[in-house]
Design a protein around this motif. Structure first.
Motif, PDB file in Angstrom:
ATOM      1  N   GLN A 166      47.420  55.404  31.609  1.00  0.00           N
ATOM      2  CA  GLN A 166      47.755  54.287  32.486  1.00  0.00           C
ATOM      3  C   GLN A 166      47.350  54.609  33.926  1.00  0.00           C
ATOM      4  OE1 GLN A 166      51.921  53.489  32.957  1.00  0.00           O
ATOM      5  NE2 GLN A 166      51.566  51.356  33.583  1.00  0.00           N
ATOM      6  N   ALA A 167      47.631  55.827  34.355  1.00  0.00           N
ATOM      7  CA  ALA A 167      47.255  56.230  35.720  1.00  0.00           C
ATOM      8  C   ALA A 167      45.732  56.211  35.882  1.00  0.00           C
ATOM      9  CB  ALA A 167      47.815  57.620  36.021  1.00  0.00           C
ATOM     10  N   LEU A 172      40.963  53.468  37.902  1.00  0.00           N
ATOM     11  CA  LEU A 172      39.710  52.772  37.590  1.00  0.00           C
ATOM     12  C   LEU A 172      39.738  51.350  38.152  1.00  0.00           C
ATOM     13  CD1 LEU A 172      36.995  53.005  36.117  1.00  0.00           C
ATOM     14  CD2 LEU A 172      38.153  52.170  34.065  1.00  0.00           C
ATOM     15  N   GLU A 173      40.915  50.677  38.020  1.00  0.00           N
ATOM     16  CA  GLU A 173      41.064  49.322  38.561  1.00  0.00           C
ATOM     17  C   GLU A 173      40.861  49.332  40.085  1.00  0.00           C
ATOM     18  OE1 GLU A 173      44.327  45.673  38.796  1.00  0.00           O
ATOM     19  OE2 GLU A 173      45.001  47.720  38.421  1.00  0.00           O
ATOM     20  N   ARG A 174      41.476  50.289  40.775  1.00  0.00           N
ATOM     21  CA  ARG A 174      41.311  50.399  42.232  1.00  0.00           C
ATOM     22  C   ARG A 174      39.849  50.627  42.610  1.00  0.00           C
ATOM     23  NH1 ARG A 174      45.811  54.378  42.561  1.00  0.00           N
ATOM     24  NH2 ARG A 174      47.637  53.078  42.402  1.00  0.00           N
ATOM     25  N   LEU A 175      39.213  51.523  41.821  1.00  0.00           N
ATOM     26  CA  LEU A 175      37.803  51.820  42.087  1.00  0.00           C
ATOM     27  C   LEU A 175      36.960  50.557  41.947  1.00  0.00           C
ATOM     28  CD1 LEU A 175      35.640  54.008  42.638  1.00  0.00           C
ATOM     29  CD2 LEU A 175      35.469  54.273  40.165  1.00  0.00           C
ATOM     30  N   HIS A 176      37.192  49.776  40.882  1.00  0.00           N
ATOM     31  CA  HIS A 176      36.434  48.538  40.673  1.00  0.00           C
ATOM     32  C   HIS A 176      36.760  47.508  41.746  1.00  0.00           C
ATOM     33  CE1 HIS A 176      34.217  49.469  37.102  1.00  0.00           C
ATOM     34  NE2 HIS A 176      35.321  49.810  36.409  1.00  0.00           N
ATOM     35  N   ARG A 177      38.025  47.397  42.138  1.00  0.00           N
ATOM     36  CA  ARG A 177      38.398  46.446  43.195  1.00  0.00           C
ATOM     37  C   ARG A 177      37.728  46.852  44.525  1.00  0.00           C
ATOM     38  NH1 ARG A 177      41.681  42.603  41.571  1.00  0.00           N
ATOM     39  NH2 ARG A 177      43.118  43.022  39.867  1.00  0.00           N
TER      40      ARG A 177
END
Length: 188
Positions: A166-167, A172-177
């Motif tokens: 999950q972390a 990964l979500e932050r990196l893509h955002r």
């Protein structure tokens, strides 16, 4: 000149009662031709008397024969009434053969104290059967709990891995955002 044979010298190995000290005695000797077992049966307060000798091999064969006939006699002694009482009070789901097997095993531990009043199982033997079943049930429950504990331990391991995953997805979500923001692409 007359020659007299020298008497056979026998070294005593051991001596034990035959069934009971008041019934007779067995003694093992080591003679010139090997080991021999002398049996003397002379019950006290009786005129009966019997004496015979056996080799160790013959003694073992006799013991096996006695065991076989004792087992047959014992199994025949488990009357229909006793089997029904044992099933009714102690082993409700057992077959006749299962009850006989349990009674045979119990006889090995308790001896002849299985027979109670009027062909019923003695209360001590009945309590022993109940205790054995309770111990078996507790053992099964303990085994089942052990399996659950093991599975929960594995879940704890998996849970830790899921938190790590999950972390990683959050990173990964932050990196893509961040990539989207950097590229100037906006969600509408």
């Amino acid at each position: 000149m007359v020659t007299v044979p020298t008497p056979e010298k026998r070294e005593e190995i051991t001596r034990v009662p035959f069934v009971h000290p008041e019934v007779g005695e067995m003694a093992a000797f080591l003679g010139t031709e090997g080991p021999i077992i002398d049996v003397q049966v002379k019950p006290e307060a009786s005129d009966m008397f019997c004496e015979f000798s056996l080799t160790p091999l013959e003694a073992r064969e006799l013991a096996e024969s006695l065991r076989a006939i004792a087992d047959e006699a014992q199994r025949a002694g488990w009357s229909r009434k006793m089997l029904a009482d044992v099933r009714k009070y102690y082993l409700p789901d057992a077959t006749d053969d299962e009850i006989r097997d349990r009674l045979d095993a119990l006889t090995e531990r308790l001896g002849e104290r299985l027979h109670g009043f009027r062909g019923q199982l003695s209360s001590q033997a009945g309590r022993q059967l109940l205790a054995e079943d309770a111990a078996a049930a507790a053992g099964q429950a303990s085994g089942a709990l052990g399996e659950v504990v093991e599975q929960l331990a594995r879940l704890g391991e998996v849970s830790g891995r899921l938190v790590e995953a999950q972390a990683a997805f959050t990173d990964l979500e932050r990196l893509h955002r961040a990539s989207i923001d950097k590229a100037g692409i906006r969600n509408t």
